[in-house]
Structures are given as C-alpha cells and as structure tokens.
Motif scaffolding. Structure first.
Motif, PDB file in Angstrom:
ATOM      1  N   PHE A 126       0.740  -1.313   0.114  1.00 28.38           N
ATOM      2  CA  PHE A 126      -0.105   0.061  -0.021  1.00 28.38           C
ATOM      3  C   PHE A 126       0.707   1.079   0.010  1.00 28.38           C
ATOM      4  N   ASN A 127       0.433   2.220  -0.820  1.00 27.63           N
ATOM      5  CA  ASN A 127       1.004   3.481  -0.935  1.00 27.63           C
ATOM      6  C   ASN A 127       0.141   4.248  -1.672  1.00 27.63           C
ATOM      7  N   TYR A 128      -0.549   5.297  -1.334  1.00 26.28           N
ATOM      8  CA  TYR A 128      -1.420   6.223  -1.937  1.00 26.28           C
ATOM      9  C   TYR A 128      -0.612   7.314  -2.638  1.00 26.28           C
ATOM     10  N   ARG A 129      -0.745   6.826  -4.079  1.00 28.44           N
ATOM     11  CA  ARG A 129       0.007   7.393  -4.878  1.00 28.44           C
ATOM     12  C   ARG A 129      -0.225   7.054  -6.417  1.00 28.44           C
ATOM     13  N   VAL A 130      -0.022   8.031  -7.389  1.00 25.10           N
ATOM     14  CA  VAL A 130      -0.117   7.881  -8.835  1.00 25.10           C
ATOM     15  C   VAL A 130       0.931   6.989  -9.399  1.00 25.10           C
ATOM     16  N   ILE A 131       0.617   6.455 -10.595  1.00 21.11           N
ATOM     17  CA  ILE A 131       1.665   5.481 -11.343  1.00 21.11           C
ATOM     18  C   ILE A 131       2.777   6.810 -11.741  1.00 21.11           C
ATOM     19  N   ALA A 132       3.889   6.291 -11.713  1.00 17.95           N
ATOM     20  CA  ALA A 132       4.899   7.349 -11.981  1.00 17.95           C
ATOM     21  C   ALA A 132       4.877   8.104 -13.469  1.00 17.95           C
ATOM     22  N   ASP A 133       5.057   9.073 -13.210  1.00 20.17           N
ATOM     23  CA  ASP A 133       4.966  10.177 -14.270  1.00 20.17           C
ATOM     24  C   ASP A 133       3.472  10.117 -15.252  1.00 20.17           C
ATOM     25  N   THR A 134       2.350  10.077 -14.540  1.00 23.08           N
ATOM     26  CA  THR A 134       1.033   9.909 -14.685  1.00 23.08           C
ATOM     27  C   THR A 134       0.364  10.670 -13.807  1.00 23.08           C
ATOM     28  N   ASP A 135      -0.801  10.916 -14.130  1.00 22.83           N
ATOM     29  CA  ASP A 135      -2.029  11.194 -13.129  1.00 22.83           C
ATOM     30  C   ASP A 135      -3.099  10.244 -12.742  1.00 22.83           C
ATOM     31  N   THR A 136      -2.816   8.947 -13.280  1.00 22.57           N
ATOM     32  CA  THR A 136      -3.598   7.840 -13.116  1.00 22.57           C
ATOM     33  C   THR A 136      -2.922   7.231 -11.418  1.00 22.57           C
ATOM     34  N   LEU A 137      -3.962   6.934 -10.812  1.00 16.76           N
ATOM     35  CA  LEU A 137      -4.077   6.162  -9.538  1.00 16.76           C
ATOM     36  C   LEU A 137      -3.578   5.000  -9.529  1.00 16.76           C
ATOM     37  N   SER A 138      -2.354   4.716  -8.926  1.00 12.03           N
ATOM     38  CA  SER A 138      -1.719   3.306  -8.946  1.00 12.03           C
ATOM     39  C   SER A 138      -2.627   2.307  -8.006  1.00 12.03           C
ATOM     40  N   LEU A 139      -2.586   1.035  -8.637  1.00 17.03           N
ATOM     41  CA  LEU A 139      -3.483  -0.085  -7.677  1.00 17.03           C
ATOM     42  C   LEU A 139      -2.685  -0.210  -6.383  1.00 17.03           C
ATOM     43  N   HIS A 140      -1.307   0.455  -5.896  1.00 23.92           N
ATOM     44  CA  HIS A 140      -0.908   0.554  -4.714  1.00 23.92           C
ATOM     45  C   HIS A 140      -1.665   1.358  -3.830  1.00 23.92           C
ATOM     46  N   ALA A 141      -2.234   2.530  -4.643  1.00 30.30           N
ATOM     47  CA  ALA A 141      -3.177   3.393  -3.750  1.00 30.30           C
ATOM     48  C   ALA A 141      -4.241   2.582  -3.347  1.00 30.30           C
ATOM     49  N   LEU A 142      -4.620   1.430  -3.754  1.00 36.58           N
ATOM     50  CA  LEU A 142      -5.760   0.823  -3.146  1.00 36.58           C
ATOM     51  C   LEU A 142      -5.533  -0.526  -2.600  1.00 36.58           C
ATOM     52  N   GLY A 143      -4.155  -0.855  -2.267  1.00 38.25           N
ATOM     53  CA  GLY A 143      -3.672  -1.752  -1.594  1.00 38.25           C
ATOM     54  C   GLY A 143      -3.773  -3.172  -2.416  1.00 38.25           C
ATOM     55  N   MET A 144      -3.681  -3.012  -3.809  1.00 31.97           N
ATOM     56  CA  MET A 144      -4.164  -4.129  -4.724  1.00 31.97           C
ATOM     57  C   MET A 144      -2.951  -4.391  -5.437  1.00 31.97           C
ATOM     58  N   ALA A 145      -1.756  -4.092  -5.043  1.00 30.30           N
ATOM     59  CA  ALA A 145      -0.695  -4.575  -5.873  1.00 30.30           C
ATOM     60  C   ALA A 145       0.544  -4.794  -4.854  1.00 30.30           C
ATOM     61  N   VAL A 146       1.554  -5.703  -5.191  1.00 28.76           N
ATOM     62  CA  VAL A 146       2.708  -6.006  -4.564  1.00 28.76           C
ATOM     63  C   VAL A 146       3.920  -5.851  -5.101  1.00 28.76           C
ATOM     64  N   ASP A 147       4.980  -5.033  -4.664  1.00 28.23           N
ATOM     65  CA  ASP A 147       6.126  -5.056  -5.536  1.00 28.23           C
ATOM     66  C   ASP A 147       7.172  -6.009  -4.783  1.00 28.23           C
ATOM     67  N   ILE A 148       7.886  -6.836  -5.420  1.00 30.51           N
ATOM     68  CA  ILE A 148       8.577  -7.926  -4.760  1.00 30.51           C
ATOM     69  C   ILE A 148      10.120  -7.589  -5.318  1.00 30.51           C
ATOM     70  N   ASN A 149      11.113  -7.458  -4.433  1.00 28.01           N
ATOM     71  CA  ASN A 149      12.519  -7.407  -4.612  1.00 28.01           C
ATOM     72  C   ASN A 149      12.630  -6.280  -5.535  1.00 28.01           C
ATOM     73  N   PRO A 150      12.239  -4.980  -5.634  1.00 28.81           N
ATOM     74  CA  PRO A 150      12.189  -4.225  -6.676  1.00 28.81           C
ATOM     75  C   PRO A 150      13.661  -3.575  -7.622  1.00 28.81           C
ATOM     76  N   LEU A 151      14.484  -3.691  -6.625  1.00 32.93           N
ATOM     77  CA  LEU A 151      15.825  -3.364  -7.080  1.00 32.93           C
ATOM     78  C   LEU A 151      16.286  -4.464  -8.270  1.00 32.93           C
ATOM     79  N   TYR A 152      16.010  -5.642  -8.142  1.00 33.89           N
ATOM     80  CA  TYR A 152      16.461  -6.859  -8.978  1.00 33.89           C
ATOM     81  C   TYR A 152      15.301  -6.709  -9.964  1.00 33.89           C
ATOM     82  N   ASN A 153      14.423  -6.350  -9.820  1.00 32.69           N
ATOM     83  CA  ASN A 153      13.074  -6.454 -10.952  1.00 32.69           C
ATOM     84  C   ASN A 153      12.306  -5.167 -11.256  1.00 32.69           C
ATOM     85  N   PRO A 154      13.348  -4.503 -11.983  1.00 33.64           N
ATOM     86  CA  PRO A 154      12.962  -2.855 -12.293  1.00 33.64           C
ATOM     87  C   PRO A 154      11.713  -2.686 -13.167  1.00 33.64           C
TER      88      PRO A 154
END
Length: 201
Positions: free
Chosen positions: A110-138
């Motif tokens: 969860f993170n209430y934010r928009v998708i990078a470089d857009t005005d569209t709300l990310s699914l992270h903003a609704l707690g419906m997305a999970v990012d796993i080991n993001p440095l290795y999976n950009p």
C-alpha cells in the motif's frame, strides 16, 4: 471490528485491522485523505520471510482487506519454498517515497500514489498491488529504469539471483492465486509488480 477482519494463518502469518499506532505512522506518508480508500478498507499483515542471508525475519505490510487472505497465503507459500526477500517493511519507513523504497529493495504494497509520470492512481493506492525485490526487478518504460540502480538487471536474458520470470516460484505462486504480473506488459515492463484488481468484488 468483525471476526473475519482478524485472522492468524499460523505462527508468523496474520492480519488485523490497521492498528492505531500504524495509522498514525502512515498518516501523511502512504495514507492521505481521499475519496477512494480509508483505513477500514485496509488490513495490516505480519509475514515471516527469509532474508538475503537466508535468516528468518518478520515483515509487515498493508494491503486491501479484500486481498488479506490471499496475500497471507502467498507469502506463507513463498516462505515454505525458501524464497528470499531482502526486506518487507511499510513504505512509510521511506516517508512514502516509492523511489527510496525501490532503491532499498523493499517489498511492499500500500502507498496512496499515482503511477510514475502519470496522473493515474496506482493499484498500490488501493492496496491491490505488491512489489517484490524491486531493485532486482525494475520497472522499465522507454529509456527510463526505476529504480535507476536496477539498470544492471534490465537484461532478463542474464542469469542472476532474485530475478522474477515465468520460471520463478514467486511468479508461479502469485499466478496460481489469480494475480497478474507487470512483466507481461507490452509497452512497458514492471518485473517487480504483481496486482489483482478487486475493486468491484
């Protein structure tokens, strides 16, 4: 509080309504007053995981309450498979800064934010997305790589530890639970990103 809002799968894997101290921590960081989601729509999870030294660690995560059972089961299955996650901390530990969270290779939701470089709300903003080991999976869109430190992991033909692809147990586990993967996108690639939109369920 409903009984179904609090659940323990087994030792080290549980969820509950977001506690008051966590709400205070999240306020102004990952949580901002809005018309789309409130604290009561979220669940606070405790999950065990193996860190990169293969030591057992305890992590925490906030997700949409409709997905709490799902995420708990996924992380329990990853733990049983010995899957390694470097960190599992609330994005609030980075003041809600997604760039810093990714740079530190933190697995989060969860993170209430928009998708990078857009005005569209990310699914992270609704707690419906999970990012796993993001440095290795950009996340790769055009010439942009996020986090920038992950550029060395953009070539997915290379073999390296913690890479998510279709043969990875992480992908298989999320897929078995009906989640989609950003690595399958056509116009961009978000190899860290798993999501399941349950807005209308």
């Amino acid at each position: 509080m409903k009984k179904s809002d609090t659940f323990t799968l087994r030792e080290g894997f549980s969820f509950q309504p977001v506690p008051q101290d966590k709400r205070e921590f999240m306020n102004g960081r990952t949580f901002h007053e809005n018309k789309h989601i409130g604290y009561d729509d979220l669940s606070y999870l405790n999950v065990k995981y193996y860190d990169f030294e293969h030591h057992i660690a305890q992590g925490e995560m906030v997700v949409n309450r409709k997905l709490a059972h799902d995420v708990l089961e996924i992380f329990a299955e990853l733990f049983d498979a010995g899957y390694e996650l470097e960190k599992v901390r609330l994005c609030d530990c980075y003041d809600g800064d997604d760039d810093r969270c990714m740079q530190d290779n933190n697995t989060s939701s969860f993170n209430y934010r928009v998708i990078a470089d857009t005005d569209t709300l990310s699914l992270h903003a609704l707690g419906m997305a999970v990012d796993i080991n993001p440095l290795y999976n950009p996340y790769i869109v055009g010439e942009k790589v996020m986090p920038p430190e992950g550029v060395q992991y953009c070539d997915r033909e290379l073999a390296f530890a913690h890479k998510i692809d279709h043969n990875d147990i992480c992908f298989k586990t999320f897929a078995a639970h009906g989640w989609s993967w950003g690595g399958d996108w056509i116009n961009s690639k978000d190899y860290q990103h798993f999501y399941k939109d349950v807005s209308n369920s």
